[in-house]
Motif scaffolding. Sequence first.
Motif, PDB file in Angstrom:
ATOM      1  N   TRP A   3       0.933  -1.095   0.218  1.00 13.27           N
ATOM      2  CA  TRP A   3       0.015  -0.051  -0.090  1.00 13.27           C
ATOM      3  C   TRP A   3       0.911   1.083   0.014  1.00 13.27           C
ATOM      4  O   TRP A   3       1.812   1.442   0.892  1.00 13.27           O
ATOM      5  CB  TRP A   3      -0.775  -0.057   1.249  1.00 13.27           C
TER       6      TRP A   3
ATOM      7  N   ALA B  58       1.028   5.385   0.123  1.00 14.20           N
ATOM      8  CA  ALA B  58       0.334   6.326   0.926  1.00 14.20           C
ATOM      9  C   ALA B  58       1.245   7.688   0.769  1.00 14.20           C
ATOM     10  O   ALA B  58       2.564   7.894   0.930  1.00 14.20           O
ATOM     11  CB  ALA B  58       0.194   6.381   2.325  1.00 14.20           C
TER      12      ALA B  58
ATOM     13  N   GLY C 139      -2.133   7.632  -1.559  1.00 16.06           N
ATOM     14  CA  GLY C 139      -2.704   6.362  -2.557  1.00 16.06           C
ATOM     15  C   GLY C 139      -2.444   7.220  -3.897  1.00 16.06           C
ATOM     16  O   GLY C 139      -2.790   8.268  -4.171  1.00 16.06           O
TER      17      GLY C 139
ATOM     18  N   ASP D 295      -3.217   0.334  -7.747  1.00 11.63           N
ATOM     19  CA  ASP D 295      -4.334   0.960  -7.984  1.00 11.63           C
ATOM     20  C   ASP D 295      -4.640   2.672  -7.561  1.00 11.63           C
ATOM     21  O   ASP D 295      -3.816   2.957  -6.965  1.00 11.63           O
ATOM     22  CB  ASP D 295      -5.658   0.113  -7.638  1.00 11.63           C
ATOM     23  N   ALA D 296      -5.640   3.245  -7.645  1.00  8.12           N
ATOM     24  CA  ALA D 296      -6.021   4.649  -7.520  1.00  8.12           C
ATOM     25  C   ALA D 296      -5.773   4.748  -6.000  1.00  8.12           C
ATOM     26  O   ALA D 296      -5.186   5.931  -5.589  1.00  8.12           O
ATOM     27  CB  ALA D 296      -7.500   4.957  -7.795  1.00  8.12           C
ATOM     28  N   ASP D 297      -6.116   3.687  -5.071  1.00 10.99           N
ATOM     29  CA  ASP D 297      -5.761   3.832  -3.594  1.00 10.99           C
ATOM     30  C   ASP D 297      -4.303   3.405  -3.234  1.00 10.99           C
ATOM     31  O   ASP D 297      -4.144   3.480  -2.037  1.00 10.99           O
ATOM     32  CB  ASP D 297      -6.884   2.734  -2.927  1.00 10.99           C
TER      33      ASP D 297
ATOM     34  N   ARG E 192      -2.803   0.443  -3.807  1.00  5.94           N
ATOM     35  CA  ARG E 192      -2.567  -1.094  -3.530  1.00  5.94           C
ATOM     36  C   ARG E 192      -1.971  -1.546  -4.684  1.00  5.94           C
ATOM     37  O   ARG E 192      -2.318  -1.587  -5.877  1.00  5.94           O
ATOM     38  CB  ARG E 192      -3.722  -1.766  -3.225  1.00  5.94           C
TER      39      ARG E 192
END
Length: 155
Positions: free
Chosen positions: A92, A94, A96, A115-117, A119
Amino acid sequence: MTGVTDDQMVLRAVHDMWESLDPVPVDLADRVLFTLQLEDLEFELMRLQEALAPMGARGAETASTVTFSAESLTVMVTVSDSGPHHRRIDGWIAPGGALRVELRTPRGVHETHADADGRFAFAEVPSGLVQIMIHPTNGATVPLHRPVVTPPVQL
């Protein structure tokens, strides 16, 4: 021992003690060569922030979590077993953002996109030395000016 001073004997004893208590890692040369492959690339090196103890039942390791940080972003990675000689990496980023993520191993480079977050995942990663590199990506909401790379870690 003829011609050997007391100081030399003491230094030899200290040397021998450290050789037995903390020997040079057998893969040190491989680690150095792996890291030097990045020598011509300008990048931001992440720092190991936190490593959580392995989680598992009855002492069997099933997953561990490591957090790396740099000025521009933070990456948390969970490593879990996916076979006798393979690991799965779930990560992940951050803040994101859909960034290009590269996993460097001595056997080659694997690539994916977060992905957009933020991940991302790599399945079936061979056990051994790995390094994660996050690349600037056109259109990403996270503005990177140069690649961000973790220190090499052993899986």
